[in-house]
Motif scaffolding. Structure first.
Motif, PDB file in Angstrom:
ATOM      1  N   GLU A 109      17.590   1.127  -7.551  1.00 30.06           N
ATOM      2  CA  GLU A 109      17.793  -0.315  -7.481  1.00 30.06           C
ATOM      3  C   GLU A 109      17.736  -0.986  -8.849  1.00 30.06           C
ATOM      4  N   ASP A 110      16.862  -0.539  -9.721  1.00 30.47           N
ATOM      5  CA  ASP A 110      16.793  -1.154 -11.039  1.00 30.47           C
ATOM      6  C   ASP A 110      16.101  -0.191 -11.997  1.00 30.47           C
ATOM      7  N   GLU A 111      16.904   0.558 -12.738  1.00 31.31           N
ATOM      8  CA  GLU A 111      16.283   1.613 -13.521  1.00 31.31           C
ATOM      9  C   GLU A 111      15.487   1.064 -14.699  1.00 31.31           C
ATOM     10  N   LEU A 112      15.908  -0.086 -15.232  1.00 31.98           N
ATOM     11  CA  LEU A 112      15.145  -0.656 -16.346  1.00 31.98           C
ATOM     12  C   LEU A 112      13.741  -1.041 -15.877  1.00 31.98           C
ATOM     13  N   ALA A 113      13.697  -1.719 -14.721  1.00 34.96           N
ATOM     14  CA  ALA A 113      12.391  -2.127 -14.193  1.00 34.96           C
ATOM     15  C   ALA A 113      11.543  -0.901 -13.872  1.00 34.96           C
ATOM     16  N   ALA A 114      12.175   0.126 -13.300  1.00 36.50           N
ATOM     17  CA  ALA A 114      11.428   1.338 -12.972  1.00 36.50           C
ATOM     18  C   ALA A 114      10.823   1.939 -14.235  1.00 36.50           C
ATOM     19  N   GLN A 115      11.634   1.952 -15.296  1.00 37.61           N
ATOM     20  CA  GLN A 115      11.177   2.504 -16.564  1.00 37.61           C
ATOM     21  C   GLN A 115      10.018   1.692 -17.130  1.00 37.61           C
ATOM     22  N   CYS A 116      10.110   0.361 -16.978  1.00 35.44           N
ATOM     23  CA  CYS A 116       9.040  -0.519 -17.438  1.00 35.44           C
ATOM     24  C   CYS A 116       7.723  -0.212 -16.744  1.00 35.44           C
TER      25      CYS A 116
ATOM     26  N   GLY B 269       8.626   0.727 -25.600  1.00 31.42           N
ATOM     27  CA  GLY B 269       9.170   2.079 -25.708  1.00 31.42           C
ATOM     28  C   GLY B 269      10.541   2.271 -25.077  1.00 31.42           C
ATOM     29  N   LEU B 270      11.178   1.191 -24.638  1.00 29.08           N
ATOM     30  CA  LEU B 270      12.530   1.327 -24.074  1.00 29.08           C
ATOM     31  C   LEU B 270      13.553   1.465 -25.190  1.00 29.08           C
ATOM     32  N   LEU B 271      13.198   0.940 -26.369  1.00 29.98           N
ATOM     33  CA  LEU B 271      14.018   1.112 -27.560  1.00 29.98           C
ATOM     34  C   LEU B 271      13.083   1.633 -28.652  1.00 29.98           C
ATOM     35  N   HIS B 272      13.674   2.290 -29.635  1.00 32.44           N
ATOM     36  CA  HIS B 272      12.827   2.797 -30.711  1.00 32.44           C
ATOM     37  C   HIS B 272      13.303   2.236 -32.049  1.00 32.44           C
ATOM     38  N   PRO B 273      12.342   1.872 -32.917  1.00 29.08           N
ATOM     39  CA  PRO B 273      12.734   1.284 -34.201  1.00 29.08           C
ATOM     40  C   PRO B 273      13.305   2.333 -35.153  1.00 29.08           C
ATOM     41  N   ARG B 274      14.266   1.908 -35.941  1.00 24.63           N
ATOM     42  CA  ARG B 274      14.817   2.791 -36.966  1.00 24.63           C
ATOM     43  C   ARG B 274      13.806   2.909 -38.112  1.00 24.63           C
ATOM     44  N   ARG B 275      13.135   1.791 -38.411  1.00 25.45           N
ATOM     45  CA  ARG B 275      12.082   1.771 -39.430  1.00 25.45           C
ATOM     46  C   ARG B 275      10.926   0.929 -38.932  1.00 25.45           C
ATOM     47  N   GLY B 276       9.772   1.082 -39.521  1.00 26.01           N
ATOM     48  CA  GLY B 276       8.633   0.238 -39.179  1.00 26.01           C
ATOM     49  C   GLY B 276       7.713   0.892 -38.167  1.00 26.01           C
ATOM     50  N   HIS B 277       6.582   0.258 -37.917  1.00 18.04           N
ATOM     51  CA  HIS B 277       5.569   0.860 -37.062  1.00 18.04           C
ATOM     52  C   HIS B 277       5.034  -0.136 -36.053  1.00 18.04           C
ATOM     53  N   ILE B 278       4.577   0.414 -34.920  1.00 18.43           N
ATOM     54  CA  ILE B 278       3.883  -0.400 -33.936  1.00 18.43           C
ATOM     55  C   ILE B 278       2.546   0.276 -33.687  1.00 18.43           C
TER      56      ILE B 278
ATOM     57  N   CYS C 299       7.120  -6.639 -17.838  1.00 19.46           N
ATOM     58  CA  CYS C 299       7.789  -7.258 -16.699  1.00 19.46           C
ATOM     59  C   CYS C 299       9.150  -7.726 -17.205  1.00 19.46           C
ATOM     60  N   PRO C 300      10.233  -7.032 -16.804  1.00 16.50           N
ATOM     61  CA  PRO C 300      11.499  -7.222 -17.510  1.00 16.50           C
ATOM     62  C   PRO C 300      12.200  -8.539 -17.191  1.00 16.50           C
ATOM     63  N   GLU C 301      13.117  -8.896 -18.059  1.00 15.71           N
ATOM     64  CA  GLU C 301      13.944 -10.081 -17.881  1.00 15.71           C
ATOM     65  C   GLU C 301      14.754  -9.946 -16.587  1.00 15.71           C
TER      66      GLU C 301
ATOM     67  N   ILE D 172      13.350  -6.698  -9.386  1.00 10.30           N
ATOM     68  CA  ILE D 172      12.639  -6.238  -8.194  1.00 10.30           C
ATOM     69  C   ILE D 172      13.516  -5.220  -7.466  1.00 10.30           C
ATOM     70  N   PHE D 173      12.887  -4.374  -6.673  1.00 10.93           N
ATOM     71  CA  PHE D 173      13.626  -3.351  -5.930  1.00 10.93           C
ATOM     72  C   PHE D 173      13.950  -3.934  -4.562  1.00 10.93           C
ATOM     73  N   ALA D 174      15.161  -4.425  -4.408  1.00 13.43           N
ATOM     74  CA  ALA D 174      15.505  -5.309  -3.288  1.00 13.43           C
ATOM     75  C   ALA D 174      15.311  -4.670  -1.917  1.00 13.43           C
ATOM     76  N   SER D 175      15.601  -3.377  -1.761  1.00 12.83           N
ATOM     77  CA  SER D 175      15.528  -2.841  -0.405  1.00 12.83           C
ATOM     78  C   SER D 175      14.147  -2.264  -0.072  1.00 12.83           C
ATOM     79  N   LEU D 176      13.268  -2.212  -1.061  1.00 11.27           N
ATOM     80  CA  LEU D 176      11.889  -1.846  -0.746  1.00 11.27           C
ATOM     81  C   LEU D 176      11.147  -3.096  -0.279  1.00 11.27           C
ATOM     82  N   THR D 177      10.069  -2.891   0.500  1.00 11.10           N
ATOM     83  CA  THR D 177       9.293  -4.052   0.926  1.00 11.10           C
ATOM     84  C   THR D 177       8.462  -4.555  -0.251  1.00 11.10           C
ATOM     85  N   VAL D 178       7.889  -5.744  -0.060  1.00  9.08           N
ATOM     86  CA  VAL D 178       7.035  -6.332  -1.091  1.00  9.08           C
ATOM     87  C   VAL D 178       5.900  -5.369  -1.437  1.00  9.08           C
TER      88      VAL D 178
END
Lengths: 332, 241
Positions: free
Chosen positions: A203-210, B49-58, B87-89, B93-99
């Motif tokens: 459903e949302d791989e970015l969110a899953a990864q997060c 960690g979804l992207l990695h820097p070319r230079r610099g440190h965290i 919590c991404p932009e 949410i995973f629409a077909s899963l329940t809350v």
């Protein structure tokens, strides 16, 4: 989960399973061999659809490679169960350790399934970096590679001639336990952390990864799990038809299984099961019609039509991702 | 707690972050504001960690007196495991899963079932609507409820640092008000927050400190009040004179 609830959950599975055995016994005594073989095809298609549902439905990996895994399982099982004398005749160039080996059916099926799953792990490494259409094309490529390999690997597969005169080992008592195992495993997976994760990746791989989900691991696991049961189904198929050739496992077959999953509802185990039953029975029902009126292919055309209508009017399939309420625990 | 030191990040061939440095102290709420394309989301994704820097440190210190970690080469799941939840932009949410299932995916890396149930109840206390809708498909929630679900889900990994990317996106003013009040509440309970916001007024009001990003660089930083009073910021982001 309380003990009481665990009991009702077990009952939910044990009762239908027992009913299925009784039904199989009744069918076995009432029906002739031809109709019984259709019943077995229904079972094999259930295994195929429910296992592809793990890969395509729950994790959303559009794989057309299912018949490729069937072919691997089918050939491995067939070669393992072939008596040594026939092996000497069919496959004189087989390596010595394999030539002398004859395994019973069930272990041969398990080995066939494991070979298919191992192949899935290997091809998963490069292929699962792709998504959507690219993945579909890549898995189709895998299917074609398997066919080409089987066609040309004469010493092990007897090339385009295939292996015929296999023992008819596939009875309803072989098929039914595998059907139940496939259903049980995929049910357990779906309602576990792993299953939720698979659907989350779809459903949302970015969110899953997060949330800390390892996308690649989840995808590879779901491909391999689907492949295992496809391999077993291939072995059952080979010993039901009693022959196996490189063209047995085609792209059309991949299409048919995908249709079952989509019509049933991507992610719904019950949906895949129902669609597999409907699909197989209807195809067989059209056969006399085709022969009587010479309208060959009408079954396929109607199936394609059904698919188009479902995609337009009910894109989620018969059951969407969910299972019928009475089968699921209240707290999901 | 978190120190981003001169990171340079590319997305494909595009040079997005041209040396961003910022720090987050334990217990703070820090906001990143700036126009579209300034690199706010890229900064957050690099930290988690979804992207990695070319230079610099965290550099990240999960425990006040514990050892320091280098985050810039770790995969995302290892970073979540160490207490940073993103919590991404657009909520995701995973629409077909329940809350409830959505919230449980948030606890994916945890194995302490009792602790997970406790946190589930805690999230339902924080956002009562989630408890009431536990068995409903998440896709049937309204935008505001989905955002609450996304925040609640991020809390299920029991983070020390919560990263929020545009929590107010597409929400009505009243819902934003409630949401931000809850974020302040979460912060008071000991979770450090780093957030990106288009809604600069709300963000500067909530945050202890803020950074202003422009085309991949930090151009201003200061306390929330300072920045809210800064004529440049008022002109560019607060729509005031």
């Amino acid at each position: 989960m309380t003990a009481e609830r665990r009991n009702t959950a077990a009952l939910r599975f044990v009762l239908p399973a027992a009913a299925a055995f009784v039904l199989a016994y009744v069918l076995q005594t009432v029906l002739d061999d031809y109709v019984m073989s259709i019943v077995n095809f229904v079972g094999i298609n259930i295994i195929l659809a429910v296992s592809l549902n793990i890969t395509n439905g729950m994790t959303g990996l559009f794989s057309l490679g299912h018949p490729g895994f069937m072919a691997i399982g089918g050939y491995v099982t067939a070669i393992l169960t072939l008596p040594a004398a026939r092996k000497a005749m069919f496959l004189p160039d087989l390596p010595a350790w394999l030539a002398g080996l004859q395994a019973p059916f069930v272990p041969a099926l398990v080995v066939g399934g494991l070979c298919a799953a191992a192949t899935a792990l290997v091809i998963g490494l490069p292929v699962l970096r792709l998504k959507g259409h690219y993945l579909a094309v890549a898995t189709m490529g895998f299917l074609i590679i398997v066919q080409v390999l089987i066609t040309n690997w004469d010493s092990v597969t007897r090339g385009p001639l295939g292996l015929n005169g296999l023992a008819d080992l596939t009875t309803v008592w072989q098929v039914l336990p595998w059907v139940l195992l496939t259903l049980y495993v995929s049910w357990k997976v779906k309602f576990s952390s792993l299953g939720r994760t698979m659907i989350a990746v779809r459903e949302d791989e970015l969110a899953a990864q997060c949330l800390g989900v390892n996308l690649f691991f989840t995808r590879v696991l779901s491909l391999a799990l689907g492949a295992f049961f496809a391999g077993v189904a291939g072995g059952l198929w080979a010993h039901l038809v009693t022959a196996i050739t490189p063209s047995s496992f085609s792209l059309i077959m991949a299409f048919n299984i995908v249709v079952m999953v989509v019509v049933g509802g991507s992610g719904s185990i019950t949906g895949s099961l129902l669609a597999a039953v409907l699909f197989t029975v209807l195809t067989e029902a059209f056969r006399p019609l085709e022969e009587h009126y010479g309208l060959y292919g009408i079954g396929e055309i109607l199936m394609a039509l059904v698919l188009i209508l479902i995609l337009i009017y009910r894109p989620g399939g018969m059951l969407g991702t969910r299972e019928p309420r009475f089968l699921v625990d209240d707290d999901g | 707690m978190l120190e981003v030191d001169d990171i340079h990040v590319y997305r494909g061939r595009t040079y997005v972050l041209k040396g961003i440095s910022l720090r987050v102290t334990r217990g703070e709420i820090v906001a990143l504001i700036g126009a579209n394309g300034a690199g706010k989301t890229t900064t957050l994704r690099t930290i988690s960690g979804l992207l990695h820097p070319r230079r610099g440190h965290i550099r990240y210190r999960p425990e006040a007196d514990g050892p320091e970690l280098e985050l810039d080469r770790l995969p995302a799941e290892e970073i979540v495991r160490r207490g940073i939840s993103h919590c991404p932009e657009g909520r995701g949410i995973f629409a077909s899963l329940t809350v409830r299932e959505n919230l449980l995916v948030g606890a994916y890396l945890r194995r302490d079932n009792r602790g997970i149930e406790d946190d589930y109840r805690r999230v339902c206390d924080l956002f009562p609507i989630l408890g009431q809708r536990a068995g409903q498909a998440a896709g049937s929630l309204s935008g505001g409820e989905q955002e609450m679900l996304a925040v609640g889900r991020a809390l299920m990994s029991r983070p020390r640092l919560l990263i929020l990317d545009e929590p107010s996106l597409g929400l009505g003013p009243l819902v934003v008000e409630t949401l931000f009040a809850t974020l302040a509440d979460i912060n008071r309970r000991g979770v450090t927050i780093l957030l990106v916001e288009q809604n600069a007024v709300m963000a500067l009001e909530l945050a202890h400190r803020a950074y202003v990003l422009e085309t991949g660089r930090v151009t201003l930083s200061g306390s929330g009040e300072e920045l809210a009073a800064d004529p440049e910021v008022r002109r560019a982001y607060l729509g005031g004179a």
